[in-house]
Motif scaffolding. Structure first.
Motif, PDB file in Angstrom:
ATOM      1  N   LEU A 136       0.823  -1.213   0.000  1.00  0.00           N
ATOM      2  CA  LEU A 136       0.000   0.000   0.000  1.00  0.00           C
ATOM      3  C   LEU A 136       0.851   1.255   0.000  1.00  0.00           C
ATOM      4  CD1 LEU A 136      -3.046  -0.176   2.380  1.00  0.00           C
ATOM      5  CD2 LEU A 136      -2.992   0.280  -0.050  1.00  0.00           C
ATOM      6  N   VAL A 137       1.960   1.206   0.736  1.00  0.00           N
ATOM      7  CA  VAL A 137       2.836   2.379   0.787  1.00  0.00           C
ATOM      8  C   VAL A 137       3.375   2.663  -0.613  1.00  0.00           C
ATOM      9  CG1 VAL A 137       5.011   3.250   1.706  1.00  0.00           C
ATOM     10  CG2 VAL A 137       3.431   2.061   3.205  1.00  0.00           C
ATOM     11  N   TYR A 140       0.693   4.165  -2.676  1.00  0.00           N
ATOM     12  CA  TYR A 140       0.461   5.516  -2.202  1.00  0.00           C
ATOM     13  C   TYR A 140       1.539   6.468  -2.720  1.00  0.00           C
ATOM     14  CZ  TYR A 140      -0.431   9.320   1.024  1.00  0.00           C
ATOM     15  OH  TYR A 140      -0.695  10.532   1.558  1.00  0.00           O
ATOM     16  N   ALA A 141       2.787   6.001  -2.692  1.00  0.00           N
ATOM     17  CA  ALA A 141       3.877   6.841  -3.187  1.00  0.00           C
ATOM     18  C   ALA A 141       3.608   7.256  -4.632  1.00  0.00           C
ATOM     19  CB  ALA A 141       5.201   6.086  -3.084  1.00  0.00           C
ATOM     20  N   LYS A 143       0.716   7.512  -6.059  1.00  0.00           N
ATOM     21  CA  LYS A 143      -0.392   8.461  -6.068  1.00  0.00           C
ATOM     22  C   LYS A 143       0.176   9.882  -5.916  1.00  0.00           C
ATOM     23  CE  LYS A 143      -4.949   9.329  -4.968  1.00  0.00           C
ATOM     24  NZ  LYS A 143      -6.053   9.016  -5.847  1.00  0.00           N
ATOM     25  N   LEU A 144       1.163  10.021  -5.055  1.00  0.00           N
ATOM     26  CA  LEU A 144       1.808  11.327  -4.865  1.00  0.00           C
ATOM     27  C   LEU A 144       2.536  11.763  -6.124  1.00  0.00           C
ATOM     28  CD1 LEU A 144       3.510  10.810  -1.368  1.00  0.00           C
ATOM     29  CD2 LEU A 144       1.336  11.899  -1.839  1.00  0.00           C
ATOM     30  N   ALA A 147       0.022  12.566  -9.191  1.00  0.00           N
ATOM     31  CA  ALA A 147      -1.016  13.572  -9.007  1.00  0.00           C
ATOM     32  C   ALA A 147      -0.777  14.775  -9.923  1.00  0.00           C
ATOM     33  CB  ALA A 147      -1.058  14.011  -7.549  1.00  0.00           C
ATOM     34  N   GLU A 149      -0.856  17.837  -9.400  1.00  0.00           N
ATOM     35  CA  GLU A 149       0.007  18.885  -8.841  1.00  0.00           C
ATOM     36  C   GLU A 149       1.325  18.289  -8.350  1.00  0.00           C
ATOM     37  OE1 GLU A 149      -2.774  17.750  -7.614  1.00  0.00           O
ATOM     38  OE2 GLU A 149      -2.639  17.371  -5.473  1.00  0.00           O
ATOM     39  N   GLY A 150       1.572  17.012  -8.689  1.00  0.00           N
ATOM     40  CA  GLY A 150       2.692  16.286  -8.112  1.00  0.00           C
ATOM     41  C   GLY A 150       4.023  16.512  -8.799  1.00  0.00           C
ATOM     42  N   ILE A 260      -7.437   3.016  -7.060  1.00  0.00           N
ATOM     43  CA  ILE A 260      -6.789   4.233  -6.587  1.00  0.00           C
ATOM     44  C   ILE A 260      -6.221   5.046  -7.742  1.00  0.00           C
ATOM     45  CG2 ILE A 260      -4.830   5.083  -5.220  1.00  0.00           C
ATOM     46  CD1 ILE A 260      -5.366   2.785  -3.314  1.00  0.00           C
TER      47      ILE A 260
ATOM     48  N   ILE B  28       7.549   9.569   0.111  1.00  0.00           N
ATOM     49  CA  ILE B  28       6.575   9.475   1.209  1.00  0.00           C
ATOM     50  C   ILE B  28       7.104  10.201   2.439  1.00  0.00           C
ATOM     51  CG2 ILE B  28       5.572   7.862   2.863  1.00  0.00           C
ATOM     52  CD1 ILE B  28       4.268   6.949   0.636  1.00  0.00           C
ATOM     53  N   TYR B  31       6.816  13.924   2.071  1.00  0.00           N
ATOM     54  CA  TYR B  31       5.447  14.427   2.162  1.00  0.00           C
ATOM     55  C   TYR B  31       4.893  14.376   3.592  1.00  0.00           C
ATOM     56  CZ  TYR B  31       4.327  15.335  -2.723  1.00  0.00           C
ATOM     57  OH  TYR B  31       4.260  15.875  -3.970  1.00  0.00           O
ATOM     58  N   THR B  39      -3.637  19.008  -0.928  1.00  0.00           N
ATOM     59  CA  THR B  39      -3.191  18.472  -2.221  1.00  0.00           C
ATOM     60  C   THR B  39      -1.825  17.824  -2.057  1.00  0.00           C
ATOM     61  OG1 THR B  39      -2.009  20.431  -2.918  1.00  0.00           O
ATOM     62  CG2 THR B  39      -4.371  20.365  -3.391  1.00  0.00           C
ATOM     63  N   TYR B  40      -1.364  17.215  -3.149  1.00  0.00           N
ATOM     64  CA  TYR B  40      -0.035  16.593  -3.121  1.00  0.00           C
ATOM     65  C   TYR B  40       0.982  17.514  -3.804  1.00  0.00           C
ATOM     66  CZ  TYR B  40      -2.698  12.366  -2.090  1.00  0.00           C
ATOM     67  OH  TYR B  40      -3.535  11.452  -1.535  1.00  0.00           O
ATOM     68  N   ALA B  41       0.872  18.818  -3.585  1.00  0.00           N
ATOM     69  CA  ALA B  41       1.695  19.772  -4.321  1.00  0.00           C
ATOM     70  C   ALA B  41       3.185  19.508  -4.121  1.00  0.00           C
ATOM     71  CB  ALA B  41       1.352  21.186  -3.864  1.00  0.00           C
ATOM     72  N   MET B 222      -5.360   2.765   6.041  1.00  0.00           N
ATOM     73  CA  MET B 222      -4.660   3.512   4.982  1.00  0.00           C
ATOM     74  C   MET B 222      -5.443   3.491   3.692  1.00  0.00           C
ATOM     75  SD  MET B 222      -0.604   3.143   4.701  1.00  0.00           S
ATOM     76  CE  MET B 222      -0.529   3.986   3.146  1.00  0.00           C
ATOM     77  N   LEU B 223      -5.972   2.313   3.355  1.00  0.00           N
ATOM     78  CA  LEU B 223      -6.726   2.195   2.115  1.00  0.00           C
ATOM     79  C   LEU B 223      -7.918   3.133   2.114  1.00  0.00           C
ATOM     80  CD1 LEU B 223      -7.071   0.668  -0.537  1.00  0.00           C
ATOM     81  CD2 LEU B 223      -8.488  -0.969   0.674  1.00  0.00           C
ATOM     82  N   LEU B 226      -6.826   6.502   1.443  1.00  0.00           N
ATOM     83  CA  LEU B 226      -6.425   6.689   0.047  1.00  0.00           C
ATOM     84  C   LEU B 226      -7.635   6.949  -0.829  1.00  0.00           C
ATOM     85  CD1 LEU B 226      -3.630   4.097  -0.726  1.00  0.00           C
ATOM     86  CD2 LEU B 226      -3.492   6.541  -0.458  1.00  0.00           C
ATOM     87  N   ILE B 227      -8.733   6.250  -0.529  1.00  0.00           N
ATOM     88  CA  ILE B 227      -9.926   6.405  -1.357  1.00  0.00           C
ATOM     89  C   ILE B 227     -10.672   7.680  -0.984  1.00  0.00           C
ATOM     90  CG2 ILE B 227     -12.126   5.340  -1.963  1.00  0.00           C
ATOM     91  CD1 ILE B 227     -10.716   2.630  -1.443  1.00  0.00           C
ATOM     92  N   ARG B 232      -4.227  14.447   4.594  1.00  0.00           N
ATOM     93  CA  ARG B 232      -3.265  13.683   3.800  1.00  0.00           C
ATOM     94  C   ARG B 232      -1.908  13.496   4.485  1.00  0.00           C
ATOM     95  NH1 ARG B 232      -4.914  14.382  -2.376  1.00  0.00           N
ATOM     96  NH2 ARG B 232      -7.035  15.060  -2.013  1.00  0.00           N
ATOM     97  N   THR B 235      -1.774  10.549   6.757  1.00  0.00           N
ATOM     98  CA  THR B 235      -1.630   9.282   6.038  1.00  0.00           C
ATOM     99  C   THR B 235      -0.157   9.007   5.749  1.00  0.00           C
ATOM    100  OG1 THR B 235      -3.689   9.908   4.983  1.00  0.00           O
ATOM    101  CG2 THR B 235      -2.586   7.954   4.145  1.00  0.00           C
ATOM    102  N   ASN B 236       0.575  10.052   5.425  1.00  0.00           N
ATOM    103  CA  ASN B 236       2.010   9.884   5.160  1.00  0.00           C
ATOM    104  C   ASN B 236       2.760   9.408   6.390  1.00  0.00           C
ATOM    105  OD1 ASN B 236       2.965  10.821   2.400  1.00  0.00           O
ATOM    106  ND2 ASN B 236       1.408  12.305   2.956  1.00  0.00           N
ATOM    107  N   ALA B 239       1.981   5.870   6.741  1.00  0.00           N
ATOM    108  CA  ALA B 239       2.709   5.118   5.710  1.00  0.00           C
ATOM    109  C   ALA B 239       4.150   4.884   6.144  1.00  0.00           C
ATOM    110  CB  ALA B 239       2.659   5.873   4.383  1.00  0.00           C
TER     111      ALA B 239
END
Lengths: 312, 268
Positions: A136-137, A140-141, A143-144, A147, A149-150, A260, B28, B31, B39-41, B222-223, B226-227, B232, B235-236, B239
């Motif tokens: 999952l990590v 998730y990474a 996803k970052l 994104a 704006e990523g 996801i 990760i 962040y 956001t994930y800017a 976590m899942l 994520l959904i 945010r 969550t990091n 993680a």
């Protein structure tokens, strides 16, 4: 006085030892019973329940499961909307397997043939840690990363390559609004998550190519690329097939990544999850999950014929 | 071979591949310190450590962590017992049905997790078993057996029969041999297998979503984040915890089995 050749028995433990010595089969049965009971009852039992459910159907009016034998549920798999899901999943699995093989090859090749000493350990741990670290990590990474704006958008702006990124995203079907909502993004995440499973068997197969054979090939006048194509690649093939078993099977059954990352198109794993959960249609979910089982059984028997099992 | 040097292209591709495997995880960590909440800017507008405090004060995270630890510990223990038994039986005796048993052991990880999950779910449904911590453990122990088995069976193969016979000749009974000879030899392999099983169970999400019902292990928590993301950066932080909780046992397992020809993680 001579000491007796056979020591006197010192209680229950000795008597049991003697009993096991005389009855090795009983001892074996004793060892095997607990694990086999567990796997047989918990695992095979559940698999069998699933198989049984796939032959039931859902009553269209009450929404209840009708416990009567029918093939109706399997016929539903052939409906265009469901068949699309299967086809899409298979295509993605094939693409991911191919992507993994291409990306994994240089890593496996270098680790197997050139890495020595310290570097060998670096490569070993470098492949093993991502293999075992949290799934999952990892998702998730990405996803970052993907994104809108990523980091990728940022990097393409910093290097003035936004046009290229936009052109890629504008591609029909595989493109999308942003990388994290496109098939390209999903493909990348799949490749990233499963690639260690491809590298390991590949590396094992490459390590077993004898150096003498490469020397023989050179003595016979082959160029480096000829040696590579006609000696190394065919010998590494079983390793590639062994790795593809994992990448294919894992992609086919995954339902977290399509949920996801990507454009929320349906995949087999997601269909199974949704059908058993919100829809409550266990028979169709069971029928859907028979698809990966059947495909994997065929795949495994083909792989076995290609000698991939020795490369595992 | 005279050309025993890697070409530059290959070197770059190989090192690049390794970086591809590792850089995303480092992100990760970065962040977890960002000041941007929604956001994930990238790059993060500022850095802060406040999220660790926020995560520390969240009871739902503690509950999930506790459940995960409980499940992973019990599942690992069960898997270690069952895996050792089956590897002892499989290590050298050849008997009727041996091939079938070895297939049965690897099946839970050879088939996609979603299959294991749905079969357990439908079996619980048919038998009217309510979801509990034990239903999660049942699923986890099943796929952890093979991990322990893989590690133990390799060590068993390396162990010579002579040692056991010598012990018997010197008057030890089976239990003494087990305690004084077998266990010290198997120890590190079992420990390594157990650690990998723990890491796998602690991190498992696919089977767990089917067997947990309303309970949340840390990966399920976590899942859900994520959904449907809420905070945010929290969550990091989680993680990072999950990553550390799986990373350390894996590293330990590597050092425990490094000396042998067998390897701890060959095939998950």
């Amino acid at each position: 006085m001579t000491a007796p050749a056979i020591l006197p028995e010192r209680g229950l433990a000795d008597r049991l030892t003697a009993f096991f010595w005389r009855h090795p089969k009983t001892f074996l049965a004793l060892l095997l019973t607990p694990p086999l009971l567990w796997l047989g009852v918990v695992y095979l039992g559940s698999l069998f329940t699933l198989l049984l459910q796939s032959f039931y159907s859902i009553d269209e009016f009450s929404g209840m499961v009708k416990p009567e034998f029918t093939l109706k549920t399997y016929a539903e798999l052939l409906r265009p909307s469901n068949f699309d899901v299967i086809l899409r999943t298979l295509l993605m699995s094939a693409a991911v397997t191919l992507g993994c093989a291409v990306l994994a090859f240089p890593i496996a090749y270098y680790a197997a043939r050139f890495a020595r000493g310290r570097w060998k350990a670096v490569f070993y741990l470098g492949i093993m840690l991502p293999l075992w670290s949290s799934y999952l990590v990892k998702v998730y990474a990405w996803k970052l990363i993907l994104a809108k704006e990523g980091i990728i958008t940022w990097a393409s702006e910093a290097t003035h390559t936004t046009a290229i990124l936009n052109a890629v995203l504008a591609l029909p079907v595989i493109g999308g609004n942003s990388l994290s909502t496109s098939y390209i993004g999903m493909f990348l995440v799949f490749v990233y998550v499963w690639i260690p499973y491809m590298i390991l068997p590949m590396q094992a197969a490459l390590e077993r190519v004898p150096t003498s054979m490469l020397e023989a090939s050179q003595d016979l006048g082959a160029s480096r690329s000829q040696t590579f194509r006609t000696v190394i690649l065919p010998l590494a093939l079983p390793g590639v097939i062994a790795g593809s078993i994992f990448t294919f099977s894992l992609t086919m059954g995954d339902y977290i990544i399509p949920q996801i990352v990507g454009n929320s198109a349906n995949f087999i794993g997601m269909a199974v999850y949704q059908l058993q959960g919100t829809a409550g249609n266990i028979p169709l979910a069971a029928a859907f999950s028979m698809v990966p089982i059947v495909i994997m059984l065929i795949y495994l028997s083909l792989a076995k014929r290609a000698g991939a099992f020795d490369a595992l | 071979m005279p050309s025993e040097r890697a070409s530059l292209g290959l070197k770059i591709a190989a090192i690049g591949g390794l970086l591809f495997l590792h850089l995303p995880i480092l992100l990760i960590f970065l962040y977890a310190f960002t000041t941007e909440e929604r956001t994930y800017a990238f790059p993060p507008p500022g850095l802060t450590t406040e999220w660790f405090g926020v995560a520390w004060r969240r009871p739902d995270i503690w509950e999930a962590l506790w459940l995960s630890l409980k499940v992973a510990s019990v599942a690992t223990l069960l898997a270690m017992i069952l895996g050792t038994l089956v590897s002892a039986a499989m290590s050298r005796t050849s008997f009727f049905g041996r091939e079938q048993i070895s297939l049965l052991i690897i099946l839970p990880i050879a088939l996609p997790g979603v299959i294991t999950g749905i079969s357990l779910r439908s079996a619980f449904g048919v038998m009217d078993i309510p979801f509990s911590t034990w239903t999660i453990i049942l699923g986890h122990a099943t796929f952890c057996i093979v991990i322990v088995y893989n590690n133990a069976v390799a060590r068993f193969r390396r162990l010579s029969v002579g040692v056991l016979e010598a012990s018997a000749d010197l008057g030890a009974n089976a239990f003494q041999t087990f305690w004084h000879v077998l266990l010290p030899n198997l120890g590190t392999a079992l420990l390594a297998g157990g650690m990998l099983a723990f890491a796998l169970s602690f991190d498992e999400v696919i089977v767990t979503t089917f067997t947990a019902g309303q309970q949340a292990t840390l990966p399920i928590w976590m899942l859900e984040e994520l959904i449907r993301p809420r905070q945010r950066p929290v969550t990091n932080v989680v993680a990072m915890i999950v990553f550390a909780a799986t990373f350390l046992p894996i590293l330990a397992a590597y050092y425990l089995t490094r000396t042998g020809s067998e390897t701890a993680g060959a095939g998950k």
